[in-house]
Design a protein around this motif. Structure first.
Motif, PDB file in Angstrom:
ATOM      1  N   ALA A   1       5.020  92.785  20.264  1.00  9.07           N
ATOM      2  CA  ALA A   1       5.688  92.440  21.526  1.00  9.07           C
ATOM      3  C   ALA A   1       4.698  92.507  22.690  1.00  9.07           C
ATOM      4  CB  ALA A   1       6.865  93.386  21.771  1.00  9.07           C
ATOM      5  N   GLY A   2       3.864  93.537  22.699  1.00 11.43           N
ATOM      6  CA  GLY A   2       2.878  93.686  23.766  1.00 11.43           C
ATOM      7  C   GLY A   2       1.827  92.596  23.734  1.00 11.43           C
ATOM      8  N   ALA A   3       1.404  92.200  22.546  1.00 12.27           N
ATOM      9  CA  ALA A   3       0.398  91.140  22.416  1.00 12.27           C
ATOM     10  C   ALA A   3       0.946  89.823  22.937  1.00 12.27           C
ATOM     11  CB  ALA A   3      -0.028  90.991  20.956  1.00 12.27           C
ATOM     12  N   ARG A   4       2.166  89.516  22.552  1.00 11.63           N
ATOM     13  CA  ARG A   4       2.779  88.261  23.006  1.00 11.63           C
ATOM     14  C   ARG A   4       3.011  88.281  24.517  1.00 11.63           C
ATOM     15  NH1 ARG A   4       3.693  85.462  18.470  1.00 11.63           N
ATOM     16  NH2 ARG A   4       3.824  86.659  16.558  1.00 11.63           N
ATOM     17  N   SER A   5       3.379  89.427  25.043  1.00 12.27           N
ATOM     18  CA  SER A   5       3.574  89.571  26.488  1.00 12.27           C
ATOM     19  C   SER A   5       2.249  89.426  27.230  1.00 12.27           C
ATOM     20  CB  SER A   5       4.203  90.941  26.782  1.00 12.27           C
ATOM     21  OG  SER A   5       4.336  91.152  28.152  1.00 12.27           O
TER      22      SER A   5
ATOM     23  N   ALA B   1      -8.511  94.215  21.999  1.00 10.81           N
ATOM     24  CA  ALA B   1      -7.179  93.613  22.041  1.00 10.81           C
ATOM     25  C   ALA B   1      -6.126  94.665  22.390  1.00 10.81           C
ATOM     26  CB  ALA B   1      -6.852  92.958  20.704  1.00 10.81           C
ATOM     27  N   ILE B   2      -6.176  95.793  21.722  1.00 14.79           N
ATOM     28  CA  ILE B   2      -5.169  96.829  21.957  1.00 14.79           C
ATOM     29  C   ILE B   2      -5.314  97.411  23.357  1.00 14.79           C
ATOM     30  CG2 ILE B   2      -4.309  99.084  21.210  1.00 14.79           C
ATOM     31  CD1 ILE B   2      -4.913  98.238  18.344  1.00 14.79           C
ATOM     32  N   SER B   3      -6.518  97.507  23.859  1.00 14.48           N
ATOM     33  CA  SER B   3      -6.721  97.993  25.228  1.00 14.48           C
ATOM     34  C   SER B   3      -6.013  97.090  26.233  1.00 14.48           C
ATOM     35  CB  SER B   3      -8.218  98.075  25.542  1.00 14.48           C
ATOM     36  OG  SER B   3      -8.414  98.482  26.878  1.00 14.48           O
ATOM     37  N   LYS B   4      -6.146  95.785  26.063  1.00 10.44           N
ATOM     38  CA  LYS B   4      -5.477  94.833  26.968  1.00 10.44           C
ATOM     39  C   LYS B   4      -3.971  94.915  26.799  1.00 10.44           C
ATOM     40  CE  LYS B   4      -4.917  91.500  29.866  1.00 10.44           C
ATOM     41  NZ  LYS B   4      -4.881  91.834  31.279  1.00 10.44           N
ATOM     42  N   ILE B   5      -3.503  95.010  25.565  1.00  7.14           N
ATOM     43  CA  ILE B   5      -2.072  95.132  25.294  1.00  7.14           C
ATOM     44  C   ILE B   5      -1.534  96.399  25.953  1.00  7.14           C
ATOM     45  CG2 ILE B   5      -0.352  95.521  23.477  1.00  7.14           C
ATOM     46  CD1 ILE B   5      -2.245  93.767  21.662  1.00  7.14           C
ATOM     47  N   LEU B   6      -2.258  97.479  25.808  1.00  9.21           N
ATOM     48  CA  LEU B   6      -1.859  98.757  26.398  1.00  9.21           C
ATOM     49  C   LEU B   6      -1.751  98.649  27.914  1.00  9.21           C
ATOM     50  CD1 LEU B   6      -1.209 101.673  25.581  1.00  9.21           C
ATOM     51  CD2 LEU B   6      -3.626 102.206  25.867  1.00  9.21           C
ATOM     52  N   SER B   7      -2.703  97.979  28.524  1.00 11.83           N
ATOM     53  CA  SER B   7      -2.677  97.775  29.974  1.00 11.83           C
ATOM     54  C   SER B   7      -1.442  96.977  30.387  1.00 11.83           C
ATOM     55  CB  SER B   7      -3.950  97.059  30.407  1.00 11.83           C
ATOM     56  OG  SER B   7      -3.903  96.737  31.775  1.00 11.83           O
ATOM     57  N   GLN B   8      -1.144  95.935  29.637  1.00 10.12           N
ATOM     58  CA  GLN B   8       0.035  95.102  29.915  1.00 10.12           C
ATOM     59  C   GLN B   8       1.314  95.925  29.790  1.00 10.12           C
ATOM     60  OE1 GLN B   8       0.230  92.002  30.956  1.00 10.12           O
ATOM     61  NE2 GLN B   8       2.438  91.781  30.767  1.00 10.12           N
ATOM     62  N   LEU B   9       1.404  96.739  28.745  1.00 12.81           N
ATOM     63  CA  LEU B   9       2.595  97.557  28.546  1.00 12.81           C
ATOM     64  C   LEU B   9       2.724  98.640  29.608  1.00 12.81           C
ATOM     65  CD1 LEU B   9       2.634  97.852  24.658  1.00 12.81           C
ATOM     66  CD2 LEU B   9       4.182  96.512  26.105  1.00 12.81           C
ATOM     67  N   ARG B  10       1.606  99.185  30.061  1.00 10.98           N
ATOM     68  CA  ARG B  10       1.640 100.182  31.134  1.00 10.98           C
ATOM     69  C   ARG B  10       2.199  99.558  32.410  1.00 10.98           C
ATOM     70  NH1 ARG B  10      -3.588 101.310  32.063  1.00 10.98           N
ATOM     71  NH2 ARG B  10      -3.649 102.385  30.099  1.00 10.98           N
ATOM     72  N   ASP B  11       1.743  98.344  32.728  1.00  4.83           N
ATOM     73  CA  ASP B  11       2.253  97.647  33.908  1.00  4.83           C
ATOM     74  C   ASP B  11       3.754  97.381  33.781  1.00  4.83           C
ATOM     75  OD1 ASP B  11      -0.330  97.645  34.889  1.00  4.83           O
ATOM     76  OD2 ASP B  11      -0.698  95.512  34.455  1.00  4.83           O
ATOM     77  N   LYS B  12       4.188  96.981  32.590  1.00  2.00           N
ATOM     78  CA  LYS B  12       5.608  96.727  32.340  1.00  2.00           C
ATOM     79  C   LYS B  12       6.424  98.003  32.514  1.00  2.00           C
ATOM     80  CE  LYS B  12       8.690  95.229  28.608  1.00  2.00           C
ATOM     81  NZ  LYS B  12       8.733  94.808  27.201  1.00  2.00           N
ATOM     82  N   MET B  13       5.923  99.117  31.980  1.00  2.00           N
ATOM     83  CA  MET B  13       6.607 100.399  32.092  1.00  2.00           C
ATOM     84  C   MET B  13       6.689 100.840  33.545  1.00  2.00           C
ATOM     85  SD  MET B  13       5.598 104.070  30.351  1.00  2.00           S
ATOM     86  CE  MET B  13       3.992 104.085  31.140  1.00  2.00           C
ATOM     87  N   ASP B  14       5.576 100.736  34.257  1.00  2.00           N
ATOM     88  CA  ASP B  14       5.556 101.120  35.673  1.00  2.00           C
ATOM     89  C   ASP B  14       6.567 100.306  36.474  1.00  2.00           C
ATOM     90  OD1 ASP B  14       3.539 102.913  35.057  1.00  2.00           O
ATOM     91  OD2 ASP B  14       1.949 101.737  36.010  1.00  2.00           O
ATOM     92  N   ALA B  15       6.598  99.005  36.227  1.00  2.00           N
ATOM     93  CA  ALA B  15       7.520  98.126  36.958  1.00  2.00           C
ATOM     94  C   ALA B  15       8.969  98.500  36.667  1.00  2.00           C
ATOM     95  CB  ALA B  15       7.255  96.672  36.607  1.00  2.00           C
TER      96      ALA B  15
END
Length: 139
Positions: A15-19, A65-79
């Motif tokens: 889900a994070g990769a696709r996001s 790849a996972i570092s970028k995914i993690l960053s994306q998910l962190r932004d999603k969580m924060d929002a």
């Protein structure tokens, strides 16, 4: 080497990769370098079970790849927390996705450190681009 992943971790990674890829396509946030986008695209088809990582170069690709995914998910969580509240269902789901990917990221980083140490032990020098692509680790 085998990177063992639970169903929840694989689901969160997918889900994070696709996001993350969708965000890159839409130009949202900081644009990911082409190499990282390629790393994510290469990772997605592998998210069907445990990941077999045989070379340090592959581990490095998965880690990027996972570092970028993690960053994306962190932004999603924060929002989700900011827009709603910490106990909102969307915020809780976002937290669990982030936490699952964070645990995989930690294991990938440790795997990379072990692979690097083994290459250094075998060659007497820090890993190079060549050794990262040529030395294989069997499961």
């Amino acid at each position: 080497m085998i990177l063992h992943c639970t169903f929840e971790e694989l689901s969160a990674l997918d889900a994070g990769a696709r996001s993350a890829l969708a965000a890159v396509e839409q130009g949202a946030g900081v644009v990911a370098p082409p190499r990282v986008v390629a790393d994510i695209e290469q990772l997605i088809p592998r998210l069907e079970g445990d990941l077999e990582i045989q070379m340090l170069a592959d581990q490095q690709s998965v880690e990027r790849a996972i570092s970028k995914i993690l960053s994306q998910l962190r932004d999603k969580m924060d929002a989700a927390v900011i827009q709603q509240h910490a106990a909102a269902e969307e915020a809780i789901v976002a937290y669990f996705e982030y936490a699952n990917v964070l645990t995989v990221y930690d294991r990938v980083r440790h795997m990379g450190a072990e692979m690097s140490a083994m290459i250094e032990l075998m060659t007497g020098a820090a890993p190079t681009e060549e050794s990262a692509h040529s030395i294989t680790f069997e499961s």
